[in-house]
Design an enzyme around this catalytic site. Structure first.
Site, mmCIF file in Angstrom:
data_model
loop_
_atom_site.group_PDB
_atom_site.id
_atom_site.type_symbol
_atom_site.label_atom_id
_atom_site.label_comp_id
_atom_site.label_asym_id
_atom_site.label_seq_id
_atom_site.Cartn_x
_atom_site.Cartn_y
_atom_site.Cartn_z
ATOM 1 N N ALA B 73 0.802 -1.223 0.000
ATOM 2 C CA ALA B 73 0.000 0.000 0.000
ATOM 3 C C ALA B 73 0.838 1.278 0.000
ATOM 4 O O ALA B 73 0.568 2.218 0.731
ATOM 5 C CB ALA B 73 -0.982 -0.001 1.175
ATOM 6 N N HIS B 76 4.957 4.732 -4.640
ATOM 7 C CA HIS B 76 6.409 4.872 -4.777
ATOM 8 C C HIS B 76 6.763 5.970 -5.766
ATOM 9 O O HIS B 76 6.051 6.216 -6.732
ATOM 10 C CB HIS B 76 7.014 3.567 -5.308
ATOM 11 N N ARG B 336 3.035 -11.709 -5.166
ATOM 12 C CA ARG B 336 3.515 -10.785 -6.190
ATOM 13 C C ARG B 336 3.819 -11.580 -7.456
ATOM 14 O O ARG B 336 4.247 -12.728 -7.381
ATOM 15 C CB ARG B 336 4.778 -10.075 -5.712
ATOM 16 N N CYS B 425 -19.419 -0.723 13.012
ATOM 17 C CA CYS B 425 -18.114 -1.325 13.320
ATOM 18 C C CYS B 425 -17.392 -0.354 14.244
ATOM 19 O O CYS B 425 -16.956 0.716 13.808
ATOM 20 C CB CYS B 425 -17.332 -1.563 12.037
ATOM 21 N N CYS B 427 -14.551 -0.636 16.184
ATOM 22 C CA CYS B 427 -13.088 -0.496 16.137
ATOM 23 C C CYS B 427 -12.680 0.468 15.021
ATOM 24 O O CYS B 427 -11.819 1.314 15.199
ATOM 25 C CB CYS B 427 -12.416 -1.842 15.913
ATOM 26 N N CYS B 462 -11.055 -6.113 16.788
ATOM 27 C CA CYS B 462 -11.897 -7.203 17.309
ATOM 28 C C CYS B 462 -12.237 -8.217 16.236
ATOM 29 O O CYS B 462 -12.690 -9.310 16.558
ATOM 30 C CB CYS B 462 -13.148 -6.652 17.981
#
Lengths: 404, 480
Positions: B73, B76, B336, B425, B427, B462
């Site tokens: 992620a 570059h 990859r 959600c 978290c 969680c």
């Protein structure tokens, strides 16, 4: 724009501990006592524990949902405000919480804040169980909610991982959902036996297999043998960790052993005005234990509202392996040491102990030593009712609890 | 040979086409792209500007479900590519294109910059060469910094750092939103997306007839962006230029309470013993440790291993000791598409009206838009009519990044629609409004995992203890 409000006591979490405290405080005339619950319904984990044995003393016929309803009702009857669907998302000040709900954003400032945020089971990822990432991998909490609150389909063949009493509840819930329980697996030498289910002790889950859906778990026995248990569901149970995120976001010191907020015997954290109670302190204990902690925190919270000073921290209370944690784990002022003498310390070991001798020492000086003529499993806490705390040197080093 | 398009895409499609089952629509496509990963969707989006009938097919039930979903992620700069390579040029160009596109589209990007930390004399000695390589790749901002500066900029770093190469242009990016943005824009512009559509064979004459698991598909031009399977598609067309060896990278993601421990992307210094592992924040406010690099035979083996996780923990402990004290949120592995060559394998076969986009390694996300532009050039060189290009409708994606405003903190949004104040959600603080939007989006999720990649729901510490059944119920309700 946030809406700013002020209350007297703000309790985060409407589980057994938070509700018991709210009931006591409201009943004692603590002013505006507000409990925030992020779920749509108050009651905490007991809401989805459809087995009996709740209450203190234990009532075999009292189920989790019934217990939860009673706790909510008691808090509300006493005059506390219980708000559901409200999430505490962060801190806007030492005693000010930010919240989100369908009604909008709020900043709520209180004279005392109590964290009663509970505990959760570590999921498969946190246990670093290798393998693929298929569907059908659950914790007991997710399993119980899926079956009891949502009526969802679970699977046909299940493996349960763990050694704590919660294993029984996982098995029962799986059976109720129509799944066959293939085995209970634990890496510990002893486990929780459930009639009709093979118990594999000293066995680790080496890998999960399956694409899309779980197809099996690879197990490794202590002697090196491996095998595959074909299943479409695996439930990871126990291995509880306090839900400590809000505490840490508020800069509240967390105990290394419990991973919950460090508290003294009066449930005071490192931040003046912020208390913590229940399973947020130590991972799972019975609902009645959490509720008793909540109720016991009422007196110190009321003292705080009446202007009692927040004591400076004294020496930390720490444990040596195989002990995992102790709570309370902060030693503060002398009045607190008195409180410590009144309430038991909860102490947890990572290994089974048979008639252990426990010692407390400070700077090499033995404060206390006692044999416990019991046998304890890692899933049960020892309760220490020590009379030794008056021997602690307030300006000394850490007080160390160990197996002597 | 001149080719005239058999169909003209409607200029303003009233209905979008995303299919997940049943027979494929008939007729003839001008261009078909095999593989709806970040590269395939980028190509589809680029082609969507043209008045052509375009199909994008994928074997999976979702876009970005192969190598594109489980990477490091990072956006570059291309500072460490092989100078003069196609990869070097496309990553450099792609970095600029995607940076601008992300800003316009709302793809979360955090320009944290990278430090390549040297832990021994050999690595320290390698830094000047890397700085020089960066220059040859046209990247001028890299500089070597001494140990004291490394320590000042990364106070939690483990002991023993000797120095670092500072590469300020490296950024974090959300790979899921990037692929989805491309796919969404392409589909809205008329590209037909066919999922659960595995390519089984190709018969080529005046047009290609592509045999798929959902029946035949006829197309004049064919683009192979099949990632791990690009070599197999290539063989169906009679080419054996390269072999894809899946290289597995296992990663551990630590909870967002670890985010304060690290301020930069901490890249390893490549050395004789391979590339080493990195520690990097993610746009979701977590910290990632990895990847391993294991060459495999099985293109589906995205499982983690005990050895791999132990290795990562050992390396991570040296880089950022406090990280190992934090809770692990997720463990995953990606594959990859390594080819054994040091460059992308992008090949035009004009006589076949076919372009192969192979060997796109971990830099593919960064290079995706430049790859797409290059592929369209190659198609045009091979006779694809590229007249009549138009601008695409601007797109704004839902934000998943912690560094940008999220719905649960947006009072105005909640006032307009209280569903954005209903956190499901806990978290990850994902609201019911966001889940509802994702389920009704142009390219809806095909599974709860797909919903997670669109919203972060169930992606937190969680892993479903609190919200799992509630999220599943919302997903199943939308499918009914």
């Amino acid at each position: 724009m946030s809406h700013d409000r002020t209350v007297d006591v703000l309790i985060v979490g409407a589980g057994p501990a938070g509700l018991a405290l709210a009931a006591r405080l409201a009943g004692a005339g603590a002013g505006h006592v507000e409990v925030l619950e992020r779920e749509q319904d108050a009651g905490g984990v007991p809401r989805h524990c459809h087995h009996g044995g709740f209450g203190g003393p234990v009532r075999p016929w009292l189920t989790g949902p019934a217990y939860a309803r009673r706790a909510v009702r008691a808090a509300m009857v006493a005059g506390a405000t219980v708000r559901t669907g409200v999430s505490a998302t962060g801190w806007a000040g030492p005693l000010t919480l930010e919240t989100t709900s369908p009604a909008g954003l709020e900043r709520i400032t209180a004279r005392a804040v109590v964290l009663a945020t509970g505990a959760r089971e570590r999921p498969r990822s946190a246990r670093l169980v290798p393998g693929s990432r298929p569907a059908g991998v659950l914790t007991t909490g997710e399993l119980q909610q899926a079956v009891h609150l949502y009526g969802q389909d679970i699977g046909r063949r299940a493996v349960v991982v763990g050694a704590e009493p919660v294993v029984r509840h996982a098995v029962r819930t799986l059976r109720r959902a129509g799944a066959e329980v293939v085995a209970v697996v634990t890496e510990r030498p002893r486990g929780t036996a459930v009639p009709g289910v093979p118990l594999l002790t000293a066995t680790t889950v080496g890998e999960l297999r399956g694409r899309g859906r779980l197809s099996g778990v690879v197990v490794r026995h202590a002697d090196g043998r491996t095998g595959i248990l074909a299943c479409d569901t695996v439930v990871f149970t126990g291995d509880w960790i306090p839900d400590h995120e809000l505490a840490r976001r508020g800069g509240i010191a967390v105990d290394r052993g419990t991973r919950g907020p460090a508290v003294d015997a009066s449930f005071r954290t490192s931040v003046p005005g912020v208390f913590a109670v229940g399973n947020a302190l130590h991972g799972v204990e019975r609902a009645a234990t959490a509720a008793a902690e909540g109720a016991a925190a009422a007196a110190p919270v009321l003292a705080r509202l009446a202007g009692a000073p927040w004591p400076e921290a004294g020496p930390p209370l720490v444990v040596r392996a195989p002990l995992l944690w102790v709570t309370p784990n902060r030693l503060t002022d002398l009045t607190d040491l008195t409180a410590l003498a009144r309430r038991p310390l909860l102490l947890r070991s990572g290994e089974p102990l048979t008639a252990p001798v426990l010692t407390a020492a400070q700077d090499g000086r033995l404060l206390w030593r006692r044999r416990f003529p019991v046998r304890t499993a890692p899933s049960r806490s020892l309760r220490l009712a020590p009379g030794w705390t008056d021997r602690v040197d307030r300006s000394g080093g850490p007080v160390v609890l160990a197996i002597g | 040979m001149t080719v005239s398009p058999a169909h003209t895409a409607p200029t303003a499609p009233t209905a979008t086409t995303v299919t997940t089952g049943g027979a494929l629509p008939g007729g003839e496509y001008d261009v078909t792209i095999v593989g709806a990963g970040v590269v395939g969707t980028a190509i589809a989006r680029e082609l969507a500007r043209l008045p052509l009938r375009i199909a994008l097919v994928d074997a999976s039930d979702d876009v970005g479900d192969g190598t594109s979903k489980a990477n490091t992620a990072l956006l570059h700069t291309g500072f460490d590519a092989v100078p003069g390579s196609v990869e070097s040029r496309l990553v450099r160009e792609g970095h600029l294109l995607l940076s601008a596109y992300a800003a316009a589209t709302g793809i979360p990007v955090e320009p944290l910059g990278a430090l390549l930390v040297a832990w021994d004399a050999e690595q320290l000695a390698a830094l000047p060469g890397l700085a020089e390589k960066a220059l040859r790749n046209g990247y001028r901002s890299a500089r070597i910094i001494p140990a004291e500066e490394v320590r000042a900029r990364e106070p939690e770093l483990g002991p023993g750092a000797l120095g670092a190469l500072d590469v300020p242009g490296e950024s974090l990016i959300c790979p899921w939103t990037t692929t989805l943005a491309y796919a969404t824009q392409a589909v809205r512009a008329g590209v037909e997306l066919h999922l659960n559509c595995r390519v089984l064979g190709v018969t080529s004459a005046e047009v290609h007839t592509v045999a798929t698991g959902r029946g035949p598909l006829r197309t004049r031009y064919l683009v192979n962006a099949a990632g791990l399977y690009a070599d197999e598609i290539d063989r169906l067309l009679g080419h054996a230029d390269f072999t894809v060896t899946p290289r597995r990278g296992q990663l551990i993601v630590f909870d967002e309470l670890a985010r304060g421990l690290v301020r930069h992307i901490l890249l390893p210094v490549p050395g004789a013993l391979g590339k080493g592992v990195l520690v990097s924040p993610t746009v979701y406010g977590k910290v990632m440790l990895g990847p391993t690099a294991e060459d495999l035979d099985d293109k589906t083996d995205t499982g983690s291993t005990a050895e791999g996780l132990a290795l990562l923990r050992e390396k991570g402990r040296r880089i950022l000791p406090a990280l190992l004290e934090e809770e692990v949120t997720a463990v995953y592995a990606g594959l990859r598409a390594a080819t054994g060559n040091d460059d992308y394998a992008i090949r035009a076969h004009p006589e076949q009206r076919y372009v192969t986009v192979g060997g796109i390694r971990s830099t593919g996300l960064s290079a995706s838009m430049a790859i797409a532009a290059y592929v369209v050039e190659l198609l045009a060189d091979g006779g694809l009519p590229v007249a009549g290009a138009r601008d695409l409708e601007p797109l704004r994606m839902p934000n998943l990044g912690e560094a940008f405003p999220r719905p649960y903190r947006d009072a105005e949004l909640i006032a307009r629609d209280p569903e954005y104040g209903r956190i499901v959600c806990h978290c990850e603080r994902v609201t019911r409004g966001e889940i509802r939007d994702a389920l009704a989006s142009t390219v809806p999720p095909g599974s709860p995992d797909g919903l997670r990649r669109r919203t972060r729901a169930r992606g937190g510490r969680c892993q479903g203890f609190y919200c799992g059944p509630a999220v599943r119920a919302l997903f199943e309700e939308a499918r009914r």
